[in-house]
Design an enzyme around this catalytic site. Sequence first.
Site, PDB file in Angstrom:
ATOM      1  N   ASP A  13       6.503  -3.792  10.129  1.00 28.87           N
ATOM      2  CA  ASP A  13       5.087  -3.671  10.477  1.00 28.87           C
ATOM      3  C   ASP A  13       4.857  -3.781  11.975  1.00 28.87           C
ATOM      4  OD1 ASP A  13       5.865  -6.311  10.518  1.00 28.87           O
ATOM      5  OD2 ASP A  13       4.121  -7.083   9.447  1.00 28.87           O
ATOM      6  N   SER A  21       8.539  -5.214   6.006  1.00 25.78           N
ATOM      7  CA  SER A  21       8.285  -6.297   6.976  1.00 25.78           C
ATOM      8  C   SER A  21       9.122  -7.539   6.704  1.00 25.78           C
ATOM      9  CB  SER A  21       6.796  -6.652   6.973  1.00 25.78           C
ATOM     10  OG  SER A  21       6.030  -5.509   7.221  1.00 25.78           O
ATOM     11  N   ARG A  34       0.834  -1.196   0.000  1.00 32.06           N
ATOM     12  CA  ARG A  34       0.000   0.000   0.000  1.00 32.06           C
ATOM     13  C   ARG A  34       0.869   1.246   0.000  1.00 32.06           C
ATOM     14  NH1 ARG A  34      -3.385   0.502   4.905  1.00 32.06           N
ATOM     15  NH2 ARG A  34      -1.481  -0.287   5.860  1.00 32.06           N
TER      16      ARG A  34
END
Length: 940
Positions: free
Chosen positions: A665, A611, A550
């Site tokens: 994350d 991540s 995203r």
Amino acid sequence: QIQRALRALSIPLERLHVMKGHMIEDMCKGLSRQTHAHAKVRMLPTYICSTPNGTEKGNFLVVELCQSQVRTLLVTLYGDGNLSPQMMYKIYDLPEGITQGEGEALFDFIAHCVIQFLAETTSPDTDSEQWLPLGFVFPFTCRQTQLDKAELLSWSKGFNCSGVVGKDVVELLQAAIDKQAGPDKEGEASGGGGWFKSRKSSQSAPSQSRRVEVVALMNDTVGTMMTCSMEGRACEVAMVADKGSNCCFMAEAYLVETADETSGRMCVNTEWGCFGDDGTLNDLVTPYDQAVDEESSNPGEKRFEKMVGTLYLGEIVRHVLIALTAEKAMFTGTDAAILKEKGVFTMQHLLEIVNNEDSITEVKRILEGLGLQPSERDCGRMQQICRAVVGRAATFHATGLAAILSYMCQTRDLESLMVNVGVEGELFAGYPRFEEILLSVSRLLAPECMATILASRDGSGRGAAMVTAVALRLAAQRRGVDEVLAPLRLSRDDLVKVQTLMREEMDRGLNKETNPSASVRMLPTYVTHTPDGTEKGDFLALDLGGTNFRVLVVRITEDGITMASEIYVIPVGIMQGSGEELFDHIIDCIIDFQTKQNLVAQMLPLGFTFSFPCQQVGLDKALLLTWTKGFSASGCVGQDVVQLLRDAAKRKRHLGMQVVALVNDTVGTMMACGYDDPKCEIGLIVGTGTNACYMEEMKNVGTVEGDQGRMCINMEWGAFGDNGCLDHLFTHFDQVVDETTINPGKQRFEKLISGMYLGEIVRQILLVMTEKDLLFKGKPCPKLQTKDIFKTKFLSTIELDGDGDSAANNGIGPDSNGLALRQIRAILNELELDASFEDCVLMREVCQTVSLRAAQLCAAGLAAVVEKMRESRGVDQLSVTVGVDGTLYKLHPCFSNNLQTTLKDLAPKCNVTFMLSEDGSGKGAALVAAVADRAANAME
């Protein structure tokens, strides 16, 4: 007068609907732990949780206590669908007076019958067996707490033996058998006033090493249901329409609150004979029923049974005749005194009359045989009365059946129900129209249900053998299941050991000398503060952690945070191609996003959520240690990923962003929750992968200079155990799953916990269970051989909570248990698996075992973290919040609760609150950038 009598015995359909409703209400009362003591429909659990599946085989003893006899049977099943069982039996007459004597004498006699029957029955199969299971048919009301444990509540049917009520009748019979078969019984069998005869010969007697064990107790109704179940044709309801009346059915186990079982189904013995004892049937009780009740041995009790049982129907007819004779409507001018004699008109008389409707001669013969002088009109009226009495009995049976069928349909959340109903008894066998009335009336009252009537063949004998066989099959299956799942079931000591090992690895990871060899890397993130509320402005965030990523813009104002975002896909070819291709694709997507948001002209600070395991050497500088989650882009491992992104931006000539911070994350999750809760100092991800971070005292971080304040440590705990310290927990299933991954031997802890692997672990277990004949009758399942065919999301569907709140819905209506079991079957159909109801229940247990272990291991790791924080800060009690994200934690119905319960047990001195992150990897990354921007501005 005749018409008045016939009207009294004829019940309108509307009243039958009311009666059905009352019965359902009483059934719900009987199943509820709070109200069962007041229910007249007793709804007794039988602890029979499965019907025969046709694979049962072996020799099974049965002993049945009848009205005036003891019947013993030896039934041999061959695993052929129960189509051709072999049976040998013998009947022994009960000695006079024994039904009113001492209970010990009765059970001694039953035991003697069993031992003598075995001595006289020659069978090569049984001669070689060292152990014979026995099913005990005991047709009296008992409170069962196990299949082989039942306390007699009350005697009936003329029995009243002392010292038995309140005792476990299985225990009494077993003790009597052990006594009879003991070493002191080699010669003449004795006891009980010389009732026992000597054995045929000592050679034919059972050997001393053979043991007869009572493994199941049931009544005749349950036996009827079991004997009607064959391979491919389950029978889930049974009715006995005999001297007494009763019905049983397979209820959803979670609704049977008086039993502890909550999975699957359990056969419930309704004991519906007492229905109406609370007055709900008073308007249906005729003067003739009242007279029968007053003459019975138990006035006011078993009101329903006294209107339908063949023990009473002849008596009802007799009292109708008495009333009509008194009113001079029948037998006028003749002596009808014989009708005053109780029992003079029998059920046999009644059946002969209703089954010979066209023969007035037959009716006249029967009445004259009783000493009456009937006219032709009397004979015609006699036929009408008998038809009315027996028709009402059949109608009431149908009403009770309709109540049970509707209840089953509602509690299984079905639009319609198709079910087989086993029926046995004198009324069913002797009255040809019984089945027709049963089906037609029950269909009128429960149009959503379609019943098929199956005639039972020796329910109390063969059916009892079936119960016993099913009990042994399930016991053997349970042993097999427990053996397969035992390695996945962790004790508290196992979890404490994991907690200790995690703490040791954390300390190794924080120590500069031992860090290179630690499996928990404990990477410094250079994030030293959480948000303080003064952050303001627009910030970009890039969230890369899987196949989708995203791009976001996060606006922080005094009024709060607003966000806009877009999701972009990374094709597999790019995930596993070159690093330049990967980062060029990411920059292309950022440009697309900024263009759509009219942000191209601005130079915005960007927080980069990455991540994957990195060695961070600054807030905006991090070296990729290894790819995970299916990524393998070349030229990236060992490189600074922030620089790789900046290089791609240069290649694309994009100047609209400035990368100021890289976080993973987990850190983003902690920061996002920290904006709302200052006590949030731990981040936890449990989704496709798993990881944790926390605020560590700088004095403990040996890999970074300085000892003031705190720094967020990215644990990268997914690799915990890669050094072999968790090998003792790795099962065969975990080994197989690990070997088929793209990184065998790596991320060992993550492979026990995260969503990417749990479905595969379950699939491997199902394959082994099928191979061991514990599932799907051992039939091969080709589709189940396909890797990743069993999705982790299936676990969430399968484990939907099944402990329905019967108080909330009065015990009926749709519940998550029924919904989940239907969804399990849908999943199994998708996998092309031919699954029984029991297979669905077992699959749920497998999923629960795997997800519980995952939650417990996650809790053990988290317990090490919070205990270390507590000790480092020198406090007796630590109060801390964990920001948590990840689909497994958020969507699985039990994971979060199991995690929190286990953590509380392992770290009792820590008060841990869990806060669900709202877009930690997006909002959190922007907040890291905002905090960094705030700090940079402060330095200027």
